[in-house]
Design a protein around this motif. Structure first.
Motif, PDB file in Angstrom:
ATOM      1  N   ILE A 294     -78.636 -23.751  17.509  1.00 12.16           N
ATOM      2  CA  ILE A 294     -78.629 -22.968  16.266  1.00 12.16           C
ATOM      3  C   ILE A 294     -78.258 -21.501  16.491  1.00 12.16           C
ATOM      4  CG2 ILE A 294     -80.062 -22.102  14.355  1.00 12.16           C
ATOM      5  CD1 ILE A 294     -81.552 -24.809  14.482  1.00 12.16           C
ATOM      6  N   ASP A 295     -78.970 -20.839  17.385  1.00 13.92           N
ATOM      7  CA  ASP A 295     -78.630 -19.431  17.631  1.00 13.92           C
ATOM      8  C   ASP A 295     -77.871 -19.250  18.940  1.00 13.92           C
ATOM      9  OD1 ASP A 295     -80.638 -20.073  19.307  1.00 13.92           O
ATOM     10  OD2 ASP A 295     -81.996 -18.450  18.738  1.00 13.92           O
ATOM     11  N   GLY A 296     -77.452 -20.354  19.556  1.00  9.99           N
ATOM     12  CA  GLY A 296     -76.678 -20.286  20.800  1.00  9.99           C
ATOM     13  C   GLY A 296     -77.519 -20.030  22.040  1.00  9.99           C
ATOM     14  N   MET A 297     -78.852 -19.968  21.860  1.00  9.10           N
ATOM     15  CA  MET A 297     -79.719 -19.542  22.967  1.00  9.10           C
ATOM     16  C   MET A 297     -80.394 -20.700  23.717  1.00  9.10           C
ATOM     17  SD  MET A 297     -79.940 -16.060  23.016  1.00  9.10           S
ATOM     18  CE  MET A 297     -81.580 -15.603  23.556  1.00  9.10           C
ATOM     19  N   ASP A 298     -80.189 -21.936  23.271  1.00  8.06           N
ATOM     20  CA  ASP A 298     -80.927 -23.072  23.852  1.00  8.06           C
ATOM     21  C   ASP A 298     -80.843 -23.093  25.383  1.00  8.06           C
ATOM     22  OD1 ASP A 298     -81.388 -23.699  21.271  1.00  8.06           O
ATOM     23  OD2 ASP A 298     -80.481 -25.711  21.309  1.00  8.06           O
ATOM     24  N   ALA A 299     -79.599 -23.127  25.872  1.00 13.40           N
ATOM     25  CA  ALA A 299     -79.421 -23.246  27.320  1.00 13.40           C
ATOM     26  C   ALA A 299     -79.893 -21.981  28.035  1.00 13.40           C
ATOM     27  CB  ALA A 299     -77.963 -23.529  27.650  1.00 13.40           C
ATOM     28  N   LEU A 300     -79.619 -20.826  27.425  1.00 13.86           N
ATOM     29  CA  LEU A 300     -79.998 -19.561  28.070  1.00 13.86           C
ATOM     30  C   LEU A 300     -81.513 -19.456  28.266  1.00 13.86           C
ATOM     31  CD1 LEU A 300     -77.456 -17.187  26.328  1.00 13.86           C
ATOM     32  CD2 LEU A 300     -77.696 -17.498  28.807  1.00 13.86           C
ATOM     33  N   LEU A 301     -82.283 -19.883  27.250  1.00 12.07           N
ATOM     34  CA  LEU A 301     -83.743 -19.831  27.384  1.00 12.07           C
ATOM     35  C   LEU A 301     -84.205 -20.794  28.478  1.00 12.07           C
ATOM     36  CD1 LEU A 301     -84.858 -19.570  23.643  1.00 12.07           C
ATOM     37  CD2 LEU A 301     -84.534 -17.742  25.330  1.00 12.07           C
ATOM     38  N   HIS A 302     -83.553 -21.925  28.539  1.00  7.24           N
ATOM     39  CA  HIS A 302     -83.875 -22.900  29.581  1.00  7.24           C
ATOM     40  C   HIS A 302     -83.580 -22.310  30.969  1.00  7.24           C
ATOM     41  CE1 HIS A 302     -84.910 -26.839  30.899  1.00  7.24           C
ATOM     42  NE2 HIS A 302     -83.727 -27.123  31.385  1.00  7.24           N
ATOM     43  N   LEU A 303     -82.500 -21.534  31.034  1.00 18.20           N
ATOM     44  CA  LEU A 303     -82.133 -20.912  32.310  1.00 18.20           C
ATOM     45  C   LEU A 303     -83.161 -19.858  32.745  1.00 18.20           C
ATOM     46  CD1 LEU A 303     -78.280 -20.552  31.842  1.00 18.20           C
ATOM     47  CD2 LEU A 303     -79.420 -21.910  33.601  1.00 18.20           C
ATOM     48  N   CYS A 304     -83.805 -19.214  31.759  1.00 20.02           N
ATOM     49  CA  CYS A 304     -84.874 -18.260  32.107  1.00 20.02           C
ATOM     50  C   CYS A 304     -85.995 -18.975  32.851  1.00 20.02           C
ATOM     51  CB  CYS A 304     -85.449 -17.616  30.854  1.00 20.02           C
ATOM     52  SG  CYS A 304     -84.305 -16.540  30.022  1.00 20.02           S
ATOM     53  N   ASP A 305     -86.367 -20.140  32.327  1.00 21.78           N
ATOM     54  CA  ASP A 305     -87.380 -20.945  33.022  1.00 21.78           C
ATOM     55  C   ASP A 305     -86.888 -21.297  34.414  1.00 21.78           C
ATOM     56  OD1 ASP A 305     -88.790 -20.874  30.659  1.00 21.78           O
ATOM     57  OD2 ASP A 305     -88.017 -22.818  29.956  1.00 21.78           O
ATOM     58  N   GLY A 306     -85.584 -21.614  34.494  1.00 20.39           N
ATOM     59  CA  GLY A 306     -84.985 -21.964  35.784  1.00 20.39           C
ATOM     60  C   GLY A 306     -85.100 -20.831  36.781  1.00 20.39           C
ATOM     61  N   ALA A 307     -84.789 -19.609  36.321  1.00 18.64           N
ATOM     62  CA  ALA A 307     -84.859 -18.453  37.216  1.00 18.64           C
ATOM     63  C   ALA A 307     -86.294 -18.250  37.696  1.00 18.64           C
ATOM     64  CB  ALA A 307     -84.359 -17.212  36.491  1.00 18.64           C
ATOM     65  N   ASP A 308     -87.239 -18.381  36.770  1.00 14.68           N
ATOM     66  CA  ASP A 308     -88.659 -18.245  37.075  1.00 14.68           C
ATOM     67  C   ASP A 308     -89.094 -19.257  38.139  1.00 14.68           C
ATOM     68  OD1 ASP A 308     -91.385 -18.107  37.058  1.00 14.68           O
ATOM     69  OD2 ASP A 308     -91.637 -18.707  34.970  1.00 14.68           O
ATOM     70  N   LEU A 309     -88.662 -20.502  37.941  1.00 10.44           N
ATOM     71  CA  LEU A 309     -89.136 -21.626  38.752  1.00 10.44           C
ATOM     72  C   LEU A 309     -88.392 -21.782  40.083  1.00 10.44           C
ATOM     73  CD1 LEU A 309     -91.162 -23.984  38.096  1.00 10.44           C
ATOM     74  CD2 LEU A 309     -89.147 -25.360  37.521  1.00 10.44           C
ATOM     75  N   MET A 310     -87.087 -21.580  40.065  1.00  9.32           N
ATOM     76  CA  MET A 310     -86.252 -21.950  41.201  1.00  9.32           C
ATOM     77  C   MET A 310     -86.040 -20.842  42.222  1.00  9.32           C
ATOM     78  SD  MET A 310     -85.331 -25.035  40.880  1.00  9.32           S
ATOM     79  CE  MET A 310     -85.500 -26.312  39.667  1.00  9.32           C
ATOM     80  N   LEU A 311     -86.045 -19.574  41.740  1.00 11.14           N
ATOM     81  CA  LEU A 311     -85.710 -18.483  42.657  1.00 11.14           C
ATOM     82  C   LEU A 311     -86.850 -18.190  43.619  1.00 11.14           C
ATOM     83  CD1 LEU A 311     -83.899 -15.939  40.289  1.00 11.14           C
ATOM     84  CD2 LEU A 311     -82.856 -17.334  42.089  1.00 11.14           C
ATOM     85  N   LYS A 312     -86.478 -17.827  44.826  1.00 15.75           N
ATOM     86  CA  LYS A 312     -87.483 -17.364  45.779  1.00 15.75           C
ATOM     87  C   LYS A 312     -87.731 -15.881  45.533  1.00 15.75           C
ATOM     88  CE  LYS A 312     -84.252 -16.314  49.540  1.00 15.75           C
ATOM     89  NZ  LYS A 312     -83.777 -16.723  50.867  1.00 15.75           N
ATOM     90  N   PRO A 313     -88.806 -15.309  46.084  1.00 10.35           N
ATOM     91  CA  PRO A 313     -89.062 -13.880  45.882  1.00 10.35           C
ATOM     92  C   PRO A 313     -87.840 -13.052  46.304  1.00 10.35           C
ATOM     93  CG  PRO A 313     -90.959 -14.912  46.918  1.00 10.35           C
ATOM     94  CD  PRO A 313     -89.879 -15.955  46.863  1.00 10.35           C
TER      95      PRO A 313
END
Lengths: 363, 250
Positions: A294-313
């Motif tokens: 709808i607002d084009g943000m679906d994947a981007l918000l999911h990617l935020c979770d990805g950055a939180d979860l997947m990245l090392k310090p």
């Protein structure tokens, strides 16, 4: 076109395509997780096909005049209907088309030659008529016509079903290059490009990482994974880039908290804008690579979770957005929901001055 | 040593002799936020801006030669530039398929703009634009020459034809307009020609050449010829053209 073909598999592959252009790429040695993609046959871009067709110069000139006349007849009608290409752009594409098709295109129309002279080509003259018709009548993107896109200093294979990499996205590689030049740990780490498409970002980043550095490229689409595999092979990066089929974070479950970097050019166009896109984009490029909900943000918000979860310090991320407002909303979302893990958030403009990218680090 | 930037032969501006170390805002080769406030996309030629009266950002080692811009590597020169493309409207990104890969570089210390758009990739256009920028810097950035103690720099000797009487045998073969090093020789040649107010015969004497031989060198590069002829026009001297040279030979 300069090609470095050090990989034996790939030269065999070229030889086999010499005999039969439609032969499947059975010699492609991708990672074992690609079982479902091995049946997909990436198309060989025209410029990489052997010049096995021979046409009279006169016939080629006839085709060229025909194609040019059609291009001129378009005028600015595509511009008016959906901000598409005008005659000037189409004529430029025609010039590039000839560059890709004709083996010796430099001296082609300049010399006063015998019209019965034979010209060596990488596609049949009948196919040229058919392809240019598709370009104009169906508004098929030029990159799908010739099967490639020039992106950074790479020439990437693309075909229908795979998003054509955009010049804007090149900047992500520059951003990554900047970051890894200052941080040896990130340079030798594992990076991920989610929704890799043609593999453009994965390959661009693979080439700026140091020894030991790796990139995992993932895509939901088996066609994209096959085409990305083809491009990875062509640049002999199969030891550095691994391709996995699957949706967003799903194929990266083993990488939680381990990634040095995460990049993506996800679908970000709001759904309601899809029907009014330029025909080359809206009618031909994969909707799954464009439509961001709808607002084009679906994947981007999911990617935020990805950055939180997947990245090392200390890990780095860079995402492309629809620009301006979406950048600000994404940063706001990260600040209010991910401030415990994500920091040093920054917005970067593309070369046209549109605020396009959101970058940052994991704490 | 006076550094001058000349945009028209009659319009000379002195750059302030105040050199600072490179600031961080100019060491990035990617676009910046301040770039958003410079919507210069539609302007073909931007007139000389205030940039030329602000301190030049360069290193001390580079000041000896025209601000040293031509001594910089492509990457370092790029860092002195703002880069823009020509997309004037629309959201760009995934919305677009127009292959608009044209590149415009604005060299901040001098305000010189170079652009390129004929290639298929932005990357290649950037390389062409940098090459063009080097040539424009050579054409537009002047240094005053002390004619009494004049001795042509090595880069100028390298572009002279072998018949020059002051060209030593250690200079090597003649460098032509297609060689990237030609720009520096051209810059030094223009310094001399400006110093002698556009007189090709006077300049030729300093270079141990006949007037005809120097004319031929000037005519070998279109941009060089234009710059010399613009200067001559401002001094009300007739321009040099192939046909007049031909008339001399006949």
């Amino acid at each position: 076109m300069k090609l470095t073909l050090t990989n034996h598999n790939f030269s065999t592959l070229l030889n086999s395509s010499f005999i039969n252009l439609t032969r499947p790429f059975c010699s492609l040695s991708l990672s074992s997780s690609l079982s479902s993609s091995t049946s997909i046959k990436p198309q060989v871009p025209i410029f990489l096909r052997p010049p096995i067709y021979s046409t009279k110069l006169n016939d080629l000139k006839k085709w060229h005049n025909w194609a040019k006349n059609i291009a001129f007849s378009i005028g600015s009608s595509f511009v008016q209907s959906d901000n598409g290409p005008d005659s000037t752009i189409l004529c430029r594409e025609l010039k590039w088309f000839i560059e890709d098709v004709v083996e010796n295109h430099h001296s082609l129309f300049s010399q006063v030659g015998d019209d019965n002279e034979k010209v060596k080509m990488r596609a049949d003259i009948e196919e040229l008529y058919c392809l240019w018709k598709q370009r104009i009548e169906e508004r098929k993107p030029f990159q799908y016509i010739v099967g490639c896109e020039h992106w950074k200093d790479l020439v990437l294979s693309v075909q229908e079903g795979v998003l054509i990499p955009r010049p804007e996205t090149e900047l992500i590689v520059d951003l990554v290059s900047d970051v890894v030049s200052k941080n040896e740990g990130l340079k030798r780490g594992v990076w991920a490009d989610l929704g890799t498409g043609s593999g453009a970002l994965a390959i661009g980043i693979g080439r700026v990482l140091g020894d030991g550095g790796k990139v995992i490229g993932s895509d939901l689409s088996p066609v994209a994974v096959a085409v990305a595999g083809y491009n990875v092979q062509r640049y002999s990066l199969q030891d550095k880039i691994e391709l996995r089929e699957g949706s967003w974070l799903e194929p990266l479950k083993d990488m939680e908290g381990k990634l040095a970097g995460l990049v993506s050019n996800p679908p970000y166009i709001p759904s309601k804008e899809i029907p009014v896109l330029q025909a080359e984009v809206g009618k031909h490029e994969p909707r799954v690579a464009l439509d961001g909900g709808i607002d084009g943000m679906d994947a981007l918000l999911h990617l935020c979770d990805g950055a939180d979860l997947m990245l090392k310090p200390g890990g780095f991320f860079a995402f492309e957005t629809n620009g301006e407002k979406q950048c600000r909303e994404l940063v706001d979302y990260m600040k209010s929901n991910k401030s415990a893990s994500l920091c040093n958030l920054e917005i970067f403009a593309d070369f046209a001055g549109i605020q396009r990218f959101v970058i940052g680090f994991h704490r | 040593m006076a550094h001058k930037i000349i945009f028209k032969p009659t319009f000379i501006l002195n750059l302030k002799q105040q050199f600072t170390t490179t600031t961080t805002s100019q060491t990035h080769n990617i676009s910046h936020c301040h770039f958003l406030h410079h919507p210069f996309f539609n302007i073909k030629i931007r007139p000389i801006s205030l940039h030329s009266t602000t301190p030049i950002t360069t290193t001390a080692a580079a000041t000896a030669n025209h601000g040293g811009y031509l001594d910089l590597t492509d990457d370092d020169l790029m860092r002195q530039c703002e880069m823009g493309t020509f997309k004037t409207s629309g959201p760009g990104g995934q919305h677009r398929n127009k292959r608009e890969s044209a590149v415009r570089l604005k060299h901040l210390p001098t305000g010189i703009i170079a652009q390129a758009g004929e290639d298929r990739s932005q990357h290649m256009n950037r390389a062409s634009a940098i090459k063009r920028l080097r040539s424009l810097i050579a054409l537009k950035v002047r240094k005053t020459v002390d004619l009494d103690a004049y001795s042509p720099p090595r880069e100028l000797l390298q572009i002279l034809p072998p018949k020059s009487s002051i060209r030593g045998s250690d200079i090597g073969s003649q460098i032509g307009p297609n060689n990237p090093k030609f720009a520096m020789g051209m810059q030094a040649l223009l310094d001399l020609i400006f110093a002698v107010d556009g007189s090709v015969s006077d300049a030729a004497k300093y270079l141990g050449l006949s007037t005809g031989a120097l004319s031929r060198l000037i005519l070998s590069d279109d941009s060089l010829r234009k710059e010399v002829n613009d200067l001559r026009a401002s001094k009300r001297i007739r321009g040099i053209y192939w046909y007049s040279l031909w008339a001399q030979i006949q």
